[in-house]
Design an enzyme around this catalytic site. Structure first.
Site, PDB file in Angstrom:
ATOM      1  N   SER A  10       2.523   1.516   8.730  1.00  0.00           N
ATOM      2  CA  SER A  10       2.708   0.345   7.863  1.00  0.00           C
ATOM      3  C   SER A  10       3.917   0.637   6.970  1.00  0.00           C
ATOM      4  O   SER A  10       3.940   1.662   6.294  1.00  0.00           O
ATOM      5  CB  SER A  10       1.477   0.140   6.983  1.00  0.00           C
ATOM      6  N   THR A  12       5.043   0.501   4.063  1.00  0.00           N
ATOM      7  CA  THR A  12       4.731   0.270   2.649  1.00  0.00           C
ATOM      8  C   THR A  12       5.296   1.370   1.761  1.00  0.00           C
ATOM      9  O   THR A  12       4.998   1.417   0.570  1.00  0.00           O
ATOM     10  CB  THR A  12       3.208   0.196   2.435  1.00  0.00           C
ATOM     11  N   ALA A 251      -0.465  11.791   0.768  1.00  0.00           N
ATOM     12  CA  ALA A 251      -0.524  10.332   0.717  1.00  0.00           C
ATOM     13  C   ALA A 251       0.763   9.808   0.108  1.00  0.00           C
ATOM     14  O   ALA A 251       1.418  10.485  -0.676  1.00  0.00           O
ATOM     15  CB  ALA A 251      -1.720   9.881  -0.107  1.00  0.00           C
ATOM     16  N   LYS A 252       1.088   8.562   0.513  1.00  0.00           N
ATOM     17  CA  LYS A 252       2.350   7.965   0.052  1.00  0.00           C
ATOM     18  C   LYS A 252       2.409   7.889  -1.476  1.00  0.00           C
ATOM     19  O   LYS A 252       3.450   8.023  -2.080  1.00  0.00           O
ATOM     20  CB  LYS A 252       2.452   6.535   0.590  1.00  0.00           C
ATOM     21  N   ARG A 253       1.235   7.623  -2.066  1.00  0.00           N
ATOM     22  CA  ARG A 253       1.256   7.402  -3.520  1.00  0.00           C
ATOM     23  C   ARG A 253       1.471   8.709  -4.289  1.00  0.00           C
ATOM     24  O   ARG A 253       1.863   8.696  -5.438  1.00  0.00           O
ATOM     25  CB  ARG A 253      -0.031   6.724  -3.972  1.00  0.00           C
TER      26      ARG A 253
END
Ligand code: GLU
Length: 282
Positions: A10, A12, A251-253
């Site tokens: 995704s 994002t 994780a992306k965050r």
């Protein structure tokens, strides 16, 4: 049979080592079997997806030496296909419109004294499932925003016990009921992750779905959708998630270094592969 795998990111955010691992895993599974490797862009969430992230995905993959077939399937280009699959389920009375807001659902759950916790969060308490056809139609005619949910009980009545096979875990009995009346189309888009992935894997002829262990539970609901829609069942291989030095998944965050940043620092694709090997053998 030709093995067909896919990497389905995704767009994002920028990708990190976990994405490199997932992409290399799927690519190797295809190449080792003289099979085909596909990339699919899962961009159904217009609020979070960005074209720049999609472009960076291609740049990262090419940098890693991964080759994929073109054209790439971009989910936002195929909303009609998801709408058609949804209509087929609607016509069989396997879905219902849900007008609840997040707040309505929380209030209903609190009033009921709690709800079982499913893989996607608290299980929907069924508020809109019992509305009459008249009520549904008048609220839709009044343009009330609504999602479409699967009527889980009706769906289970149409299926027998379902299993799927994972190359790592082995045979697994699907337990889709733990999701409750899962969302098949969100208020802002005529699909949801589960419906889009199930339809795309089918339409693209994917025979081996490789992805992270965080999606093992999701396979149970996707297996149910395959059965309802009459699709072939791919084999699965859920791989471990890469963990950071703090023991938590990347994780992306988080601040996990992006592939782009590593590359800008002079890290090579071979270095990336060694880093991944070190993390997966730990
Ligand atoms: N798009 C999903 C993700 O980025 C992966 C979906 C899948 O592999 O089934 O987490």
């Amino acid at each position: 049979m030709t093995i067909v795998t896919r990497f389905a990111p995704s767009p994002t955010g920028y990708q990190h080592l976990g994405h490199a691992y997932a992409a290399l895993f799927a690519f190797a599974a295809a190449k080792d079997a003289n099979g085909r490797f596909l990339v699919r862009i899962e961009d159904i969430d217009p609020t979070r997806c960005r074209p720049a992230f999609e472009q960076q995905i291609y740049a990262d993959l090419a940098w890693l030496g991964i080759e994929w077939e073109t054209p790439v399937r971009r989910q936002s280009d195929h909303l009609d296909a998801y709408r058609d699959a949804l209509s087929a389920l609607e016509a069989r009375n396997l879905t219902f419109p849900c007008f609840c807001t997040r707040k309505d659902i929380e209030a209903e759950i609190t009033a009921a004294g709690g709800a079982p916790h499913g893989p996607d969060g608290p299980v929907y308490p069924g508020t809109c499932r019992h509305f009459s056809t008249d009520e549904r139609q008048s609220r839709i005619a009044a343009h009330e925003p609504h999602a479409i949910r699967l009527d889980m009980e009706a769906a289970l009545n149409e299926t027998k016990a379902l299993t799927w096979h994972d190359l790592g875990i082995g045979e697994r009995l699907a337990a889709p009921e733990k999701f409750g009346d899962v969302v098949l189309a969100r208020k802002d888009t005529p699909t949801s992750y589960h419906l889009a992935v199930t339809l795309d894997d089918h339409l693209q002829g994917v025979t081996l779905v490789t992805r992270g262990m965080d999606l093992v539970e999701a396979t149970d609901i996707q297996r149910l959708l395959q059965s309802l829609l009459g699709f072939d069942v791919p084999t699965y291989h859920h791989h471990p998630l890469l963990l950071g030095s703090d023991g938590k998944r990347l994780a992306k965050r988080d601040q996990s270094k992006t592939l782009k940043a590593l590359r800008d620092e002079g890290v090579t694709p071979d270095d990336v592969k060694l880093m991944i090997a070190g993390m997966t053998n730990a």
